[in-house]
Design an enzyme around this catalytic site. Structure first.
Site, short mmCIF file in Angstrom:
data_model
loop_
_atom_site.label_atom_id
_atom_site.label_comp_id
_atom_site.label_asym_id
_atom_site.label_seq_id
_atom_site.Cartn_x
_atom_site.Cartn_y
_atom_site.Cartn_z
N ASN B 157 23.24 47.94 19.58
CA ASN B 157 23.06 47.96 18.04
C ASN B 157 24.34 47.04 17.33
O ASN B 157 24.49 46.63 16.52
CB ASN B 157 23.52 49.35 17.30
CG ASN B 157 24.66 50.13 18.13
OD1 ASN B 157 24.54 50.51 19.39
ND2 ASN B 157 25.70 50.68 17.45
N THR B 243 8.75 72.59 10.09
CA THR B 243 7.71 72.34 9.23
C THR B 243 8.04 70.84 9.08
O THR B 243 8.98 70.27 9.02
CB THR B 243 7.75 72.83 8.26
OG1 THR B 243 7.51 74.17 8.48
CG2 THR B 243 6.56 72.18 7.11
N CYS B 331 40.11 49.78 12.47
CA CYS B 331 40.34 50.04 11.03
C CYS B 331 38.84 50.67 10.46
O CYS B 331 38.88 51.45 9.57
CB CYS B 331 41.05 49.15 10.04
SG CYS B 331 42.62 49.10 10.48
C1 LIG Z 1 21.20 52.41 19.18
C2 LIG Z 1 21.11 53.65 18.07
N1 LIG Z 1 20.65 54.85 18.40
C3 LIG Z 1 20.71 55.90 17.80
C4 LIG Z 1 21.22 55.81 16.38
C5 LIG Z 1 21.04 56.96 15.65
O1 LIG Z 1 19.79 57.04 14.83
P1 LIG Z 1 19.91 58.03 13.86
O2 LIG Z 1 20.92 57.49 12.52
O3 LIG Z 1 18.55 58.10 13.03
O4 LIG Z 1 20.23 59.43 14.19
C6 LIG Z 1 21.59 54.49 15.79
C7 LIG Z 1 21.82 54.22 14.46
O5 LIG Z 1 22.63 54.60 13.97
C8 LIG Z 1 21.52 53.41 16.71
O6 LIG Z 1 21.98 52.08 16.50
#
Ligand SMILES: Cc1ncc(COP(=O)(O)O)c(C=O)c1O
Ligand code: FES
Lengths: 278, 392
Positions: B157, B243, B331
């Protein structure tokens, strides 16, 4: 996102006194690239011991830059003696407060000032002579003990917020807890050995509180278009209601704790807790 | 600010805007069609059909069977479900392999496994190279007889760097080890075909691909043993109680359909915009360094360090121009250390504190890229003029 006051934003966007003095009387350098913030403060002191000029260079976040900027504003025109007494809380207050996780920025400001004053006086700071407890951020035991005492810290998290110690690998946490315990204990013994202030009867206490509010607190708040009314005194809990500008002011909690409570504690009893009526 | 007054949103790895088509598809399920998909009556039944359509849409994007799709509440739930399921499937195997750069959803679960399950686990945390890529030799060496599960993200990410998860899954399979991949950042940005790999579990999250927040999917391969995480009603064939979040499920289905159509654009136009932004920043600003492998990377992500300045300060100045991005600086993370991803890559402190992640989407325009390119040099120069470390 951090909640920064307008004052912090102002000093961050238009910082005052950025740079380095040509031939400074004193230079203070604290922090490092590894730590994520660093400050180099240069001061000019005249023959009367007055700080005539101050400039800073800061690497760090918005609150680090704002703390440095406001620091230079505060100390310009101050005597070295007064500047030496400046606390980090005064720096934070001048910014209208800092998020608690960012208090270390104000501490960094004070440390740079102390270092600059020590450089001017040609002495070595005692703080630097302590033993490094937190290796991640190079914080010594003396610095930690001082922060605990000055800012009344009560948890390892507090220590991290104020000194950064413990904010890295966490390896030093046990040591921090130990220092905290010892210092808090030492403070308690010191307090116990002080001559006890005479205990007040409830009636005397209420009278004294009323008196301090009337004489000191109300006039100050009135200057800002505010007001205050005493609602109740129950043991050590003093309930008040803020009026006018103060009640709508975002910093009313700060007013309450940092000003009203402080005044009452100084002049009536150390143990008082001030709360706002709901 | 842009002349049109709009925010320049380049923080799509944090979250994305809901596509207008997605919102439109969802609307009826927030108003007229409020039935419970499990109900016996037609009114509820038609809602159940909408959920199944969405399931098919998600399956289509992943090259999966609809029955392999379980709807969850978010990517985090999917990650937890997969790893805990694998550990319960193999109660005698207590070894977990993950990488050092996993999202907190995987990282913090693994760090807390002992506390959570009351059993001792051995965790192998695979390091990465300076460019963020993974070394398959050290991975292979880590696979052991007591390994229950491997969890490795498809794309990171923070840097967008891709891991060879398909190859890794094949290696795990040979040893009878279950394989989970957090593909939250990859889905919709790079092609994924579950028919062509042996990954057992795959997580995705709606809000990273223009569906709402609070909806996720866990893909579970057909023959892979599965242990329910959220026990409850018989929803999702008893594999996930609760649900259904119908409107969001419908939205996610639509988003997956759109993502399939937009994949080409993502890898051409968006990639070109990203490259223009990246090259522009690296050439106009001295001491700017790209974090992560230049090619083995998502097409939308660019993580750049501006040495000797701090990320939060940069972001707040960008914010004044209405430009949104993220930073791996200490930070901004609320902790005191720079991001674990950059640290695992060994990015030096001079750079780690000043990292900015730009993450684009199909909604970004060239005009926006030009705007950012026009603003950044001055922001960095001003902060550097203030930095005690900058010898400019
Ligand atoms: C690589 C990765 N895994 C998991 C998540 C978590 O997803 P969610 O925010 O839907 O729980 C994120 C996002 O923040 C992510 O970038
Ligand atoms: S030694 Fe204190 S946090 Fe690492």
């Amino acid at each position: 996102m951090w909640e920064y006051t307008d004052k912090v934003q102002e000093h961050f966007i238009n910082p005052k006194n950025v740079g380095e003095l040509d031939k400074p009387s004193g230079t203070g350098e604290v922090g490092s690239l590894a730590c994520g913030d660093a400050l180099k403060l240069t001061i000019q002191v005249d023959e009367l011991g007055i700080i005539t000029d101050a400039k800073f260079k800061t690497f760090g976040c918005a609150s680090a830059i704002a703390s440095s900027s406001v620091l230079t504003e505060i100390i310009k025109g101050m005597s070295i003696e007064d500047a030496a007494k400046l606390t980090n809380q005064q720096i934070a207050d001048a910014l209208g407060g800092l998020p608690k996780e960012k208090m270390h920025c104000s501490v960094m400001g004070r440390e740079a000032l102390e270092a600059a004053i020590a450089d001017y006086r040609g002495v070595i700071l005692p703080m630097a002579q302590g033993n490094v407890v937190c290796e991640c951020f190079g914080v010594t035991d003396l610095e930690i003990i001082r922060a605990i005492r000055e800012s009344n810290l009560r948890s390892v998290e507090d220590i991290t917020n104020f000194t950064k110690a413990g904010g890295g690998c966490g390896k030093c946490e046990d040591k921090l807890r130990e220092i905290l315990q010892q210092t808090v204990q030492a403070m308690a013994t010191e307090k116990a050995s002080q001559p006890k202030t005479q205990r007040l009867t409830t009636l005397q206490k209420i009278k004294k509180i009323e008196d301090v509010i009337e004489r000191e607190i109300l006039p100050t708040l009135k200057k800002d278009g505010g007001g205050i009314e005493l609602i109740d005194v129950d043991g050590d809990i003093v309930t008040v209601s803020l009026r006018g500008a103060c009640s709508r002011c975002q910093s009313s909690l700060t007013t309450l704790k940092d000003y009203v409570e402080k005044k009452l504690r100084e002049q009536v009893a150390e143990t008082l807790i001030v709360e706002e009526a709901r | 600010m842009m002349s049109n007054g709009k925010v320049v949103y380049m923080d799509n790895n944090a979250t994305t805007r809901i596509a207008p088509e997605v919102l439109e598809a969802m609307q009826p399920y927030l108003t007229e069609y409020y039935g419970n998909p499990s109900s016996m009556h037609t009114f509820g039944g038609q809602v159940g059909r909408a959920v199944e359509t969405a399931r098919a849409q998600v399956a289509e994007l992943l090259g999966a069977e609809p029955s392999e799709i379980i709807f969850t509440s978010c990517g985090t739930e999917s990650d937890s479900t997969a790893i805990l399921s694998a550990l319960q499937t193999y109660p005698d195997k207590r070894h977990v392999i993950k990488t050092k750069v996993e999202h907190p959803a995987v990282k913090n679960l693994c760090e807390n496994l002992d506390k959570l399950t009351g059993q001792q686990h051995r965790i192998t945390r695979l390091g990465v190279a300076a460019d963020g890529t993974l070394n398959l030799d050290s991975y292979k060496a880590a696979l052991a007889d007591d390994t229950a599960v491997v969890s490795a993200m498809w794309a990171n990410n923070e840097t967008g760097v891709l891991f060879p998860v398909e190859e890794m899954a094949a290696m795990a399979k040979e040893r009878g080890i279950l394989f989970h991949s957090d593909a939250v950042q990859a889905v919709g940005k790079v092609p994924i075909n579950m028919k062509k790999n042996q990954i057992d579990f795959l997580s995705l999250s709606g809000h990273k691909l223009h569906a709402p927040k609070g909806i996720g999917v866990l893909y579970v391969r057909k023959k892979t043993p599965f242990v329910t995480f959220l026990h409850g009603g018989h929803q999702e064939k008893g594999r996930r109680g609760g649900t259904e979040n119908v409107a969001s499920i419908v939205g996610l289905g639509k988003a997956c359909e759109l993502a399939g159509k937009m994949m080409a654009e993502e890898n051409t136009r968006v990639r070109a915009l990203r490259d223009k932004l990246e090259h522009g920043l690296l050439s106009s600003i001295p001491k700017a360094i790209l974090n992560g492998h230049a090619e083995l990377r998502l097409p939308n992500t660019s993580n750049i360090s501006f040495e000797y300045v701090e990320g939060e300060a940069i972001l707040l100045h960008m914010n004044r121009h209405n430009i949104c991005a993220s930073s791996g600086s200490a930070c901004t993370s609320g902790s005191l250390e720079p991001s674990h991803v950059l640290r695992a890559m060994g990015v030096p402190f001079t750079a780690a504190h000043g990292s900015i992640r730009f993450s684009l989407s199909i909604y970004n325009t060239e005009e926006e890229v030009d705007f950012v390119l026009a603003k950044m040099p001055e922001i960095i120069a001003n902060l550097r003029a203030m930095s005690p470390f900058w010898q400019g």
